[in-house]
Design a protein around this motif. Sequence first.
Motif, PDB file in Angstrom:
ATOM      1  N   GLY A 298     -45.324  72.175 -97.845  1.00 32.03           N
ATOM      2  CA  GLY A 298     -43.967  72.586 -98.157  1.00 32.03           C
ATOM      3  C   GLY A 298     -43.872  73.819 -99.036  1.00 32.03           C
ATOM      4  O   GLY A 298     -42.766  74.322 -99.282  1.00 32.03           O
ATOM      5  N   SER A 299     -44.984  74.353 -99.492  1.00 31.05           N
ATOM      6  CA  SER A 299     -44.964  75.507-100.392  1.00 31.05           C
ATOM      7  C   SER A 299     -44.734  76.812 -99.639  1.00 31.05           C
ATOM      8  O   SER A 299     -44.925  76.902 -98.431  1.00 31.05           O
ATOM      9  CB  SER A 299     -46.283  75.582-101.176  1.00 31.05           C
ATOM     10  N   CYS A 300     -44.316  77.821-100.374  1.00 35.13           N
ATOM     11  CA  CYS A 300     -44.189  79.203 -99.875  1.00 35.13           C
ATOM     12  C   CYS A 300     -43.229  79.329 -98.691  1.00 35.13           C
ATOM     13  O   CYS A 300     -43.470  80.121 -97.776  1.00 35.13           O
ATOM     14  CB  CYS A 300     -45.548  79.762 -99.511  1.00 35.13           C
ATOM     15  N   ALA A 301     -42.158  78.568 -98.684  1.00 39.51           N
ATOM     16  CA  ALA A 301     -41.200  78.635 -97.578  1.00 39.51           C
ATOM     17  C   ALA A 301     -40.574  80.018 -97.488  1.00 39.51           C
ATOM     18  O   ALA A 301     -40.220  80.624 -98.503  1.00 39.51           O
ATOM     19  CB  ALA A 301     -40.112  77.585 -97.769  1.00 39.51           C
ATOM     20  N   ARG A 302     -40.439  80.521 -96.254  1.00 36.91           N
ATOM     21  CA  ARG A 302     -39.840  81.833 -96.034  1.00 36.91           C
ATOM     22  C   ARG A 302     -39.237  81.910 -94.640  1.00 36.91           C
ATOM     23  O   ARG A 302     -39.616  81.156 -93.748  1.00 36.91           O
ATOM     24  CB  ARG A 302     -40.886  82.934 -96.206  1.00 36.91           C
ATOM     25  N   ALA A 303     -38.309  82.836 -94.468  1.00 37.38           N
ATOM     26  CA  ALA A 303     -37.649  83.007 -93.175  1.00 37.38           C
ATOM     27  C   ALA A 303     -38.607  83.590 -92.158  1.00 37.38           C
ATOM     28  O   ALA A 303     -39.399  84.485 -92.468  1.00 37.38           O
ATOM     29  CB  ALA A 303     -36.432  83.900 -93.335  1.00 37.38           C
ATOM     30  N   LEU A 304     -38.546  83.084 -90.954  1.00 42.13           N
ATOM     31  CA  LEU A 304     -39.323  83.605 -89.835  1.00 42.13           C
ATOM     32  C   LEU A 304     -38.399  84.360 -88.877  1.00 42.13           C
ATOM     33  O   LEU A 304     -38.680  85.478 -88.480  1.00 42.13           O
ATOM     34  CB  LEU A 304     -40.042  82.460 -89.127  1.00 42.13           C
ATOM     35  N   LEU A 305     -37.296  83.744 -88.494  1.00 45.02           N
ATOM     36  CA  LEU A 305     -36.263  84.380 -87.686  1.00 45.02           C
ATOM     37  C   LEU A 305     -34.931  84.096 -88.366  1.00 45.02           C
ATOM     38  O   LEU A 305     -34.513  82.939 -88.462  1.00 45.02           O
ATOM     39  CB  LEU A 305     -36.247  83.811 -86.261  1.00 45.02           C
ATOM     40  N   ALA A 306     -34.260  85.138 -88.851  1.00 44.97           N
ATOM     41  CA  ALA A 306     -33.040  84.909 -89.617  1.00 44.97           C
ATOM     42  C   ALA A 306     -32.158  86.144 -89.609  1.00 44.97           C
ATOM     43  O   ALA A 306     -32.645  87.282 -89.652  1.00 44.97           O
ATOM     44  CB  ALA A 306     -33.381  84.532 -91.062  1.00 44.97           C
ATOM     45  N   ASP A 307     -30.858  85.918 -89.545  1.00 43.78           N
ATOM     46  CA  ASP A 307     -29.849  86.944 -89.724  1.00 43.78           C
ATOM     47  C   ASP A 307     -29.130  86.637 -91.034  1.00 43.78           C
ATOM     48  O   ASP A 307     -28.457  85.610 -91.136  1.00 43.78           O
ATOM     49  CB  ASP A 307     -28.864  86.928 -88.554  1.00 43.78           C
ATOM     50  N   PRO A 308     -29.262  87.485 -92.069  1.00 44.06           N
ATOM     51  CA  PRO A 308     -28.642  87.187 -93.359  1.00 44.06           C
ATOM     52  C   PRO A 308     -27.135  86.958 -93.273  1.00 44.06           C
ATOM     53  O   PRO A 308     -26.571  86.201 -94.072  1.00 44.06           O
ATOM     54  CB  PRO A 308     -28.961  88.425 -94.204  1.00 44.06           C
ATOM     55  N   GLU A 309     -26.484  87.588 -92.298  1.00 41.53           N
ATOM     56  CA  GLU A 309     -25.039  87.432 -92.149  1.00 41.53           C
ATOM     57  C   GLU A 309     -24.671  86.227 -91.284  1.00 41.53           C
ATOM     58  O   GLU A 309     -23.490  85.896 -91.141  1.00 41.53           O
ATOM     59  CB  GLU A 309     -24.438  88.700 -91.535  1.00 41.53           C
ATOM     60  N   LEU A 310     -25.663  85.602 -90.678  1.00 43.24           N
ATOM     61  CA  LEU A 310     -25.472  84.465 -89.777  1.00 43.24           C
ATOM     62  C   LEU A 310     -24.570  84.795 -88.588  1.00 43.24           C
ATOM     63  O   LEU A 310     -23.906  83.924 -88.033  1.00 43.24           O
ATOM     64  CB  LEU A 310     -24.915  83.251 -90.532  1.00 43.24           C
ATOM     65  N   ASP A 311     -24.571  86.079 -88.185  1.00 44.72           N
ATOM     66  CA  ASP A 311     -23.888  86.438 -86.940  1.00 44.72           C
ATOM     67  C   ASP A 311     -24.720  85.994 -85.741  1.00 44.72           C
ATOM     68  O   ASP A 311     -24.179  85.737 -84.665  1.00 44.72           O
ATOM     69  CB  ASP A 311     -23.647  87.944 -86.875  1.00 44.72           C
ATOM     70  N   THR A 312     -26.025  85.954 -85.918  1.00 46.91           N
ATOM     71  CA  THR A 312     -26.935  85.387 -84.920  1.00 46.91           C
ATOM     72  C   THR A 312     -27.616  84.172 -85.530  1.00 46.91           C
ATOM     73  O   THR A 312     -28.089  84.229 -86.658  1.00 46.91           O
ATOM     74  CB  THR A 312     -28.006  86.413 -84.501  1.00 46.91           C
ATOM     75  N   TRP A 313     -27.630  83.084 -84.775  1.00 46.37           N
ATOM     76  CA  TRP A 313     -28.283  81.860 -85.226  1.00 46.37           C
ATOM     77  C   TRP A 313     -29.611  81.698 -84.501  1.00 46.37           C
ATOM     78  O   TRP A 313     -29.723  81.981 -83.302  1.00 46.37           O
ATOM     79  CB  TRP A 313     -27.410  80.640 -84.943  1.00 46.37           C
ATOM     80  N   TYR A 314     -30.619  81.236 -85.219  1.00 46.42           N
ATOM     81  CA  TYR A 314     -31.924  80.947 -84.642  1.00 46.42           C
ATOM     82  C   TYR A 314     -32.246  79.478 -84.902  1.00 46.42           C
ATOM     83  O   TYR A 314     -32.013  78.968 -86.000  1.00 46.42           O
ATOM     84  CB  TYR A 314     -33.006  81.828 -85.264  1.00 46.42           C
ATOM     85  N   ALA A 315     -32.800  78.806 -83.903  1.00 48.93           N
ATOM     86  CA  ALA A 315     -32.984  77.360 -84.038  1.00 48.93           C
ATOM     87  C   ALA A 315     -34.106  76.866 -83.145  1.00 48.93           C
ATOM     88  O   ALA A 315     -34.611  77.581 -82.273  1.00 48.93           O
ATOM     89  CB  ALA A 315     -31.677  76.636 -83.683  1.00 48.93           C
ATOM     90  N   ALA A 316     -34.476  75.597 -83.358  1.00 49.90           N
ATOM     91  CA  ALA A 316     -35.370  74.830 -82.485  1.00 49.90           C
ATOM     92  C   ALA A 316     -36.700  75.538 -82.209  1.00 49.90           C
ATOM     93  O   ALA A 316     -37.045  75.824 -81.066  1.00 49.90           O
ATOM     94  CB  ALA A 316     -34.666  74.515 -81.167  1.00 49.90           C
ATOM     95  N   PRO A 317     -37.508  75.821 -83.249  1.00 47.22           N
ATOM     96  CA  PRO A 317     -38.773  76.524 -83.032  1.00 47.22           C
ATOM     97  C   PRO A 317     -39.858  75.639 -82.429  1.00 47.22           C
ATOM     98  O   PRO A 317     -39.861  74.420 -82.602  1.00 47.22           O
ATOM     99  CB  PRO A 317     -39.166  76.949 -84.448  1.00 47.22           C
ATOM    100  N   ALA A 318     -40.803  76.261 -81.727  1.00 47.17           N
ATOM    101  CA  ALA A 318     -41.979  75.560 -81.186  1.00 47.17           C
ATOM    102  C   ALA A 318     -43.139  76.547 -81.128  1.00 47.17           C
ATOM    103  O   ALA A 318     -43.065  77.572 -80.443  1.00 47.17           O
ATOM    104  CB  ALA A 318     -41.688  74.991 -79.798  1.00 47.17           C
ATOM    105  N   TRP A 319     -44.225  76.248 -81.843  1.00 50.83           N
ATOM    106  CA  TRP A 319     -45.396  77.125 -81.846  1.00 50.83           C
ATOM    107  C   TRP A 319     -46.130  77.044 -80.506  1.00 50.83           C
ATOM    108  O   TRP A 319     -46.261  75.976 -79.920  1.00 50.83           O
ATOM    109  CB  TRP A 319     -46.383  76.700 -82.934  1.00 50.83           C
ATOM    110  N   ARG A 320     -46.662  78.167 -80.063  1.00 47.50           N
ATOM    111  CA  ARG A 320     -47.530  78.183 -78.893  1.00 47.50           C
ATOM    112  C   ARG A 320     -48.808  77.389 -79.188  1.00 47.50           C
ATOM    113  O   ARG A 320     -49.434  77.575 -80.233  1.00 47.50           O
ATOM    114  CB  ARG A 320     -47.887  79.627 -78.520  1.00 47.50           C
ATOM    115  N   PRO A 321     -49.218  76.493 -78.297  1.00 46.71           N
ATOM    116  CA  PRO A 321     -50.376  75.640 -78.585  1.00 46.71           C
ATOM    117  C   PRO A 321     -51.712  76.350 -78.508  1.00 46.71           C
ATOM    118  O   PRO A 321     -52.690  75.870 -79.062  1.00 46.71           O
ATOM    119  CB  PRO A 321     -50.281  74.550 -77.505  1.00 46.71           C
ATOM    120  N   ALA A 322     -51.801  77.471 -77.814  1.00 49.48           N
ATOM    121  CA  ALA A 322     -53.084  78.150 -77.669  1.00 49.48           C
ATOM    122  C   ALA A 322     -53.603  78.593 -79.035  1.00 49.48           C
ATOM    123  O   ALA A 322     -52.858  79.127 -79.849  1.00 49.48           O
ATOM    124  CB  ALA A 322     -52.937  79.362 -76.743  1.00 49.48           C
ATOM    125  N   PRO A 323     -54.879  78.386 -79.304  1.00 52.68           N
ATOM    126  CA  PRO A 323     -55.426  78.788 -80.600  1.00 52.68           C
ATOM    127  C   PRO A 323     -55.387  80.301 -80.773  1.00 52.68           C
ATOM    128  O   PRO A 323     -55.563  81.060 -79.824  1.00 52.68           O
ATOM    129  CB  PRO A 323     -56.870  78.265 -80.550  1.00 52.68           C
TER     130      PRO A 323
END
Length: 333
Positions: A298-323
């Motif tokens: 839970g440490s070092c939390a930071r935005a990955l995809l974000a619009d500071p004005e929230l005009d665009t919303w980003y949601a439902a992330p899923a990492w690619r499984p390939a190493p």
Amino acid sequence: MKRPVIVAFSATGSWSVRYELITSRAGGRRVRVLLAGSEHDPLRPALFQRAAWSPDARRLAFTVESGKLAGFARDVYVIGAGGKGMRRLTSDHRSFHPVWSPDGRRIFYARRPQGRSEAVTEADARRLLSASIWSMRADGSDQRPVTRQVIGRHDLPESFAPDGATLAFTRENLVDGGDEQAEPSSAESWLMRPDGSRARRLVERSTAPSFSPDGRTIAFASDRDENGDLYSGDRRYFASELYVMDADGTNRRRLTRTHDLNERAPSWLPAGTRIAYQRGEALGNAEGAVVMQANADGSCARALLADPELDTWYAAPAWRPAPARTGNAALRC
């Protein structure tokens, strides 16, 4: 060098909203749009619905909405990781929220019961919000039920243990909610075998259980600490935080502490060092969203995809499984 990639949902606009299924690097750059559409288009990515990578990372299964009745006319599609070769797997307009089995042979998904596609009575509304879990082969054939359809109950497949022997899912018993006071979540995290047998509840007031890559830990979202509340339309609810627990449901630990912000939809980096998740905040009577990432503790939390004005919303992330060959290290604060 191969770096981590994440897929997410985005929505932009106020009067005419554009919905997109996108991929991005772990730093939030090099966004690629896989599918886009608005309410005026015949097909569009379904609102805030997570896409699921195939185990070989070559394809994505995801939910598509069609027609003007947003949220109800839904089917499962697959598309190549580069945005080509889109193919429809279901045609009942009642299927959504796919998850691949670790061997890549089957896709598990949620399916609503048959009936009219609009709510006229309270009974209609309960039926439309109900869902059971089904599975099918990766080409869309051999569709079969996994959990029993119960009106008033909503089952969603979430993630598999790495060995494929256990499926984690969310089960919610639908309850009426008003705007007088926030109500505790009725959702619960469960485990079962892929054939639906040996189902057991892990933890109450929780959603989106996600197995870590080594199968020892499960991340989930919960409103158990009631750390603030939010509105959605006429519904008031407690904000969720992220937690982890051992795979048997014990040793639960809280990862985030963000009053009046709503964490949900955790997804593990394949290296197991980080978790990406959706964070929502009040925006009128809606919830604007960004995609965050944090270390597994839970440490070092930071935005990955974000619009500071929230005009665009980003949601439902899923990492690619390939190493990946680089970019797997823990975040530095």
